[in-house]
Design a protein around this motif. Structure first.
Motif, PDB file in Angstrom:
ATOM      1  N   CYS A   1       0.823  -1.210   0.000  1.00 38.05           N
ATOM      2  CA  CYS A   1       0.000   0.000   0.000  1.00 38.05           C
ATOM      3  C   CYS A   1       0.855   1.257   0.000  1.00 38.05           C
ATOM      4  O   CYS A   1       1.846   1.349   0.735  1.00 38.05           O
ATOM      5  N   GLU A   2       0.457   2.203  -0.816  1.00 41.11           N
ATOM      6  CA  GLU A   2       1.057   3.535  -0.766  1.00 41.11           C
ATOM      7  C   GLU A   2      -0.021   4.535  -0.378  1.00 41.11           C
ATOM      8  O   GLU A   2      -1.078   4.606  -1.016  1.00 41.11           O
ATOM      9  N   SER A   3       0.233   5.317   0.652  1.00 38.21           N
ATOM     10  CA  SER A   3      -0.682   6.372   1.059  1.00 38.21           C
ATOM     11  C   SER A   3      -0.482   7.576   0.147  1.00 38.21           C
ATOM     12  O   SER A   3       0.614   8.129   0.067  1.00 38.21           O
ATOM     13  N   GLY A   4      -1.540   7.971  -0.554  1.00 40.25           N
ATOM     14  CA  GLY A   4      -1.405   9.015  -1.556  1.00 40.25           C
ATOM     15  C   GLY A   4      -0.761   8.450  -2.805  1.00 40.25           C
ATOM     16  O   GLY A   4       0.276   8.918  -3.264  1.00 40.25           O
ATOM     17  N   SER A   5      -1.372   7.410  -3.381  1.00 40.61           N
ATOM     18  CA  SER A   5      -0.693   6.596  -4.396  1.00 40.61           C
ATOM     19  C   SER A   5      -0.508   7.297  -5.733  1.00 40.61           C
ATOM     20  O   SER A   5       0.381   6.930  -6.496  1.00 40.61           O
ATOM     21  N   SER A   6      -1.334   8.272  -6.058  1.00 40.05           N
ATOM     22  CA  SER A   6      -1.138   9.096  -7.254  1.00 40.05           C
ATOM     23  C   SER A   6      -0.800   8.275  -8.499  1.00 40.05           C
ATOM     24  O   SER A   6       0.320   8.303  -8.997  1.00 40.05           O
ATOM     25  N   LEU A   7      -1.768   7.523  -8.996  1.00 44.72           N
ATOM     26  CA  LEU A   7      -1.647   6.672 -10.189  1.00 44.72           C
ATOM     27  C   LEU A   7      -0.787   5.433  -9.972  1.00 44.72           C
ATOM     28  O   LEU A   7      -0.574   4.660 -10.883  1.00 44.72           O
ATOM     29  N   TYR A   8      -0.296   5.248  -8.792  1.00 42.86           N
ATOM     30  CA  TYR A   8       0.540   4.101  -8.448  1.00 42.86           C
ATOM     31  C   TYR A   8       1.759   3.964  -9.361  1.00 42.86           C
ATOM     32  O   TYR A   8       2.147   2.867  -9.786  1.00 42.86           O
ATOM     33  N   GLY A   9       2.405   5.081  -9.639  1.00 42.72           N
ATOM     34  CA  GLY A   9       3.631   5.068 -10.431  1.00 42.72           C
ATOM     35  C   GLY A   9       4.779   4.333  -9.773  1.00 42.72           C
ATOM     36  O   GLY A   9       5.829   4.106 -10.403  1.00 42.72           O
ATOM     37  N   TRP A  10       4.609   3.951  -8.505  1.00 37.32           N
ATOM     38  CA  TRP A  10       5.613   3.167  -7.781  1.00 37.32           C
ATOM     39  C   TRP A  10       6.059   1.969  -8.609  1.00 37.32           C
ATOM     40  O   TRP A  10       7.239   1.612  -8.629  1.00 37.32           O
ATOM     41  N   ILE A  11       5.144   1.333  -9.317  1.00 40.50           N
ATOM     42  CA  ILE A  11       5.474   0.121 -10.071  1.00 40.50           C
ATOM     43  C   ILE A  11       6.466   0.428 -11.186  1.00 40.50           C
ATOM     44  O   ILE A  11       7.496  -0.245 -11.330  1.00 40.50           O
ATOM     45  N   ASP A  12       6.190   1.447 -11.997  1.00 39.85           N
ATOM     46  CA  ASP A  12       7.118   1.786 -13.079  1.00 39.85           C
ATOM     47  C   ASP A  12       8.444   2.309 -12.549  1.00 39.85           C
ATOM     48  O   ASP A  12       9.499   2.041 -13.131  1.00 39.85           O
ATOM     49  N   GLU A  13       8.405   3.041 -11.441  1.00 40.68           N
ATOM     50  CA  GLU A  13       9.653   3.486 -10.814  1.00 40.68           C
ATOM     51  C   GLU A  13      10.488   2.277 -10.390  1.00 40.68           C
ATOM     52  O   GLU A  13      11.711   2.238 -10.608  1.00 40.68           O
ATOM     53  N   ALA A  14       9.831   1.290  -9.781  1.00 43.38           N
ATOM     54  CA  ALA A  14      10.537   0.106  -9.295  1.00 43.38           C
ATOM     55  C   ALA A  14      11.124  -0.704 -10.441  1.00 43.38           C
ATOM     56  O   ALA A  14      12.249  -1.217 -10.341  1.00 43.38           O
ATOM     57  N   ILE A  15      10.385  -0.814 -11.546  1.00 43.37           N
ATOM     58  CA  ILE A  15      10.889  -1.552 -12.709  1.00 43.37           C
ATOM     59  C   ILE A  15      12.146  -0.873 -13.253  1.00 43.37           C
ATOM     60  O   ILE A  15      13.145  -1.534 -13.569  1.00 43.37           O
ATOM     61  N   ALA A  16      12.098   0.444 -13.364  1.00 43.76           N
ATOM     62  CA  ALA A  16      13.269   1.183 -13.849  1.00 43.76           C
ATOM     63  C   ALA A  16      14.458   0.985 -12.916  1.00 43.76           C
ATOM     64  O   ALA A  16      15.575   0.702 -13.362  1.00 43.76           O
ATOM     65  N   CYS A  17      14.228   1.130 -11.610  1.00 42.72           N
ATOM     66  CA  CYS A  17      15.308   0.964 -10.635  1.00 42.72           C
ATOM     67  C   CYS A  17      15.858  -0.459 -10.650  1.00 42.72           C
ATOM     68  O   CYS A  17      17.067  -0.677 -10.541  1.00 42.72           O
ATOM     69  N   ASP A  18      14.976  -1.436 -10.796  1.00 42.32           N
ATOM     70  CA  ASP A  18      15.431  -2.830 -10.754  1.00 42.32           C
ATOM     71  C   ASP A  18      16.323  -3.156 -11.941  1.00 42.32           C
ATOM     72  O   ASP A  18      17.295  -3.906 -11.816  1.00 42.32           O
ATOM     73  N   ASN A  19      16.020  -2.588 -13.087  1.00 36.79           N
ATOM     74  CA  ASN A  19      16.884  -2.797 -14.248  1.00 36.79           C
ATOM     75  C   ASN A  19      18.274  -2.216 -14.031  1.00 36.79           C
ATOM     76  O   ASN A  19      19.263  -2.764 -14.507  1.00 36.79           O
ATOM     77  N   VAL A  20      18.343  -1.126 -13.286  1.00 32.10           N
ATOM     78  CA  VAL A  20      19.631  -0.472 -13.051  1.00 32.10           C
ATOM     79  C   VAL A  20      20.409  -1.155 -11.931  1.00 32.10           C
ATOM     80  O   VAL A  20      21.608  -1.426 -12.067  1.00 32.10           O
ATOM     81  N   PHE A  21      19.737  -1.481 -10.827  1.00 34.39           N
ATOM     82  CA  PHE A  21      20.449  -1.912  -9.628  1.00 34.39           C
ATOM     83  C   PHE A  21      20.509  -3.422  -9.427  1.00 34.39           C
ATOM     84  O   PHE A  21      21.371  -3.910  -8.698  1.00 34.39           O
ATOM     85  N   ASN A  22      19.597  -4.163 -10.084  1.00 37.10           N
ATOM     86  CA  ASN A  22      19.583  -5.614  -9.868  1.00 37.10           C
ATOM     87  C   ASN A  22      19.335  -6.415 -11.142  1.00 37.10           C
ATOM     88  O   ASN A  22      18.839  -7.549 -11.080  1.00 37.10           O
ATOM     89  N   ASN A  23      19.668  -5.815 -12.290  1.00 35.38           N
ATOM     90  CA  ASN A  23      19.556  -6.513 -13.576  1.00 35.38           C
ATOM     91  C   ASN A  23      18.155  -7.080 -13.824  1.00 35.38           C
ATOM     92  O   ASN A  23      17.994  -8.107 -14.501  1.00 35.38           O
ATOM     93  N   GLY A  24      17.151  -6.452 -13.270  1.00 37.62           N
ATOM     94  CA  GLY A  24      15.760  -6.835 -13.521  1.00 37.62           C
ATOM     95  C   GLY A  24      15.308  -8.112 -12.836  1.00 37.62           C
ATOM     96  O   GLY A  24      14.249  -8.658 -13.174  1.00 37.62           O
ATOM     97  N   GLU A  25      16.034  -8.580 -11.833  1.00 42.41           N
ATOM     98  CA  GLU A  25      15.723  -9.886 -11.243  1.00 42.41           C
ATOM     99  C   GLU A  25      14.437  -9.909 -10.412  1.00 42.41           C
ATOM    100  O   GLU A  25      13.882 -10.977 -10.160  1.00 42.41           O
ATOM    101  N   HIS A  26      13.932  -8.736  -9.994  1.00 42.56           N
ATOM    102  CA  HIS A  26      12.731  -8.712  -9.166  1.00 42.56           C
ATOM    103  C   HIS A  26      11.466  -8.357  -9.946  1.00 42.56           C
ATOM    104  O   HIS A  26      10.363  -8.377  -9.378  1.00 42.56           O
ATOM    105  N   ILE A  27      11.595  -8.030 -11.217  1.00 41.30           N
ATOM    106  CA  ILE A  27      10.455  -7.520 -11.991  1.00 41.30           C
ATOM    107  C   ILE A  27       9.326  -8.545 -12.056  1.00 41.30           C
ATOM    108  O   ILE A  27       8.144  -8.197 -11.907  1.00 41.30           O
ATOM    109  N   LYS A  28       9.660  -9.789 -12.263  1.00 39.77           N
ATOM    110  CA  LYS A  28       8.635 -10.824 -12.272  1.00 39.77           C
ATOM    111  C   LYS A  28       7.916 -10.877 -10.921  1.00 39.77           C
ATOM    112  O   LYS A  28       6.691 -11.053 -10.855  1.00 39.77           O
ATOM    113  N   GLY A  29       8.665 -10.684  -9.846  1.00 42.48           N
ATOM    114  CA  GLY A  29       8.077 -10.683  -8.516  1.00 42.48           C
ATOM    115  C   GLY A  29       7.123  -9.528  -8.293  1.00 42.48           C
ATOM    116  O   GLY A  29       6.137  -9.657  -7.550  1.00 42.48           O
ATOM    117  N   PHE A  30       7.379  -8.370  -8.930  1.00 43.63           N
ATOM    118  CA  PHE A  30       6.478  -7.226  -8.788  1.00 43.63           C
ATOM    119  C   PHE A  30       5.058  -7.586  -9.236  1.00 43.63           C
ATOM    120  O   PHE A  30       4.072  -7.139  -8.659  1.00 43.63           O
TER     121      PHE A  30
END
Length: 306
Positions: free
Chosen positions: A109-138
């Motif tokens: 849950c995000e309080s004040g989710s505002s379109l829930y852009g958290w998901i796209d932010e996380a995908i971008a970060c995961d590609n940079v910091f962990n070679n995309g290994e968590h994207i399937k888990g998202f």
């Protein structure tokens, strides 16, 4: 807009200012301004915030499509975003990959989710910091978007129709806690929490119902009572008592750690502090979050010479 709707949006009866949005033009030759459209209160919030966060959402998707996965390129996108500090995004990102790692089954849950852009932010970060290994888990997570705007929630449903996502219009944390029994991960950003919180008991309720709760720039006062103020938007903001919060967490055996690197003093008045905080009954989840966060920071320092 009737009085009840106005109170729901502003959170109080004694409104001292109004939120508004106008669109217009200026004739430079004749020094004449023309207003073509004007919105106020909830409509103003919807029109401005929707476009603001859709722009960020598309920017992160474009970043992923280009496949230029490095810290410098990610930071260039972040600097143009609504929350223009990479450290803010990494705090959220560390939370969501921690949830993936402990196989979260309940709401993210995000309080004040505002379109829930958290998901796209996380995908971008995961590609940079962990070679995309968590994207399937998202995609395996169960999300809850909590926003005061039905318009924003409907937008999130469209943009993330492949994800399991529910929504809430609860205006306060107390209302949200009555709706939801359990969270795997709860995230709150400073201004959203200042609108939604009322006292330290609200924070305690989050801690009790969450396996892991993270707060970016949480506003607290050193006094023993909640501080209430009115922001320029006209909305009431609540700065909760740090002594009361610490007492409550200690009494209930709940652990908390805070980040010192982005602490801000007196932003909300005398004897106030903003700090990033992580809370859990399970100290191992806190330590896992800290490890994930520190790994991202280390990689940033290596790449950008920080």
């Amino acid at each position: 807009m009737n009085i009840k709707q106005r109170k729901d949006y502003y959170g109080c009866d004694d409104i001292e200012s109004l939120s508004y949005l106008e669109f217009g033009s200026v004739d430079l030759r004749n020094a004449k301004k023309t207003i073509w459209a004007y919105w106020q209160d909830q409509e103003a919030y919807d029109m401005y915030m929707f476009s603001r966060y859709v722009r960020d959402l598309f920017a992160f998707r474009d970043f992923v499509d280009k496949k230029e996965y490095n810290v410098e390129a990610l930071n260039a996108i972040v600097l143009k975003s609504a929350h223009n500090k990479l450290m803010d995004y990494l705090f959220k990102y560390a939370g969501i990959i921690t949830a993936v790692q402990f196989n979260a089954m309940d709401y993210i849950c995000e309080s004040g989710s505002s379109l829930y852009g958290w998901i796209d932010e996380a995908i971008a970060c995961d590609n940079v910091f962990n070679n995309g290994e968590h994207i399937k888990g998202f995609k395996s997570l169960k999300y809850l978007g909590s926003d005061i705007s039905d318009f924003m929630n409907k937008g999130a449903k469209v943009f993330y129709n492949e994800y399991q996502m529910d929504f809430s219009l609860a205006p306060t944390i107390a209302d949200l806690m009555h709706e939801i029994k359990k969270f795997s991960l709860f995230y709150g950003l400073g201004v959203s929490m200042r609108y939604a919180l009322r006292n330290a008991d609200d924070m305690q309720a989050i801690a009790e119902k969450s396996e892991l709760a993270i707060f970016n720039r949480l506003s607290v006062t050193m006094e023993n009572e909640t501080l209430r103020t009115i922001y320029g938007s006209g909305k009431s903001a609540y700065i909760i008592s740090l002594p009361k919060l610490i007492e409550s967490l200690n009494q209930n055996g709940i652990s908390a750690k805070y980040c010192t690197s982005n602490m801000q003093w007196k932003k909300d008045g005398p004897n106030t502090l903003r700090a990033s905080v992580v809370i859990s009954k399970d100290i191992e989840k806190i330590e896992k979050f800290i490890l994930n966060h520190d790994n991202c920071i280390d990689k940033c320092n290596d790449k950008m010479g920080g």
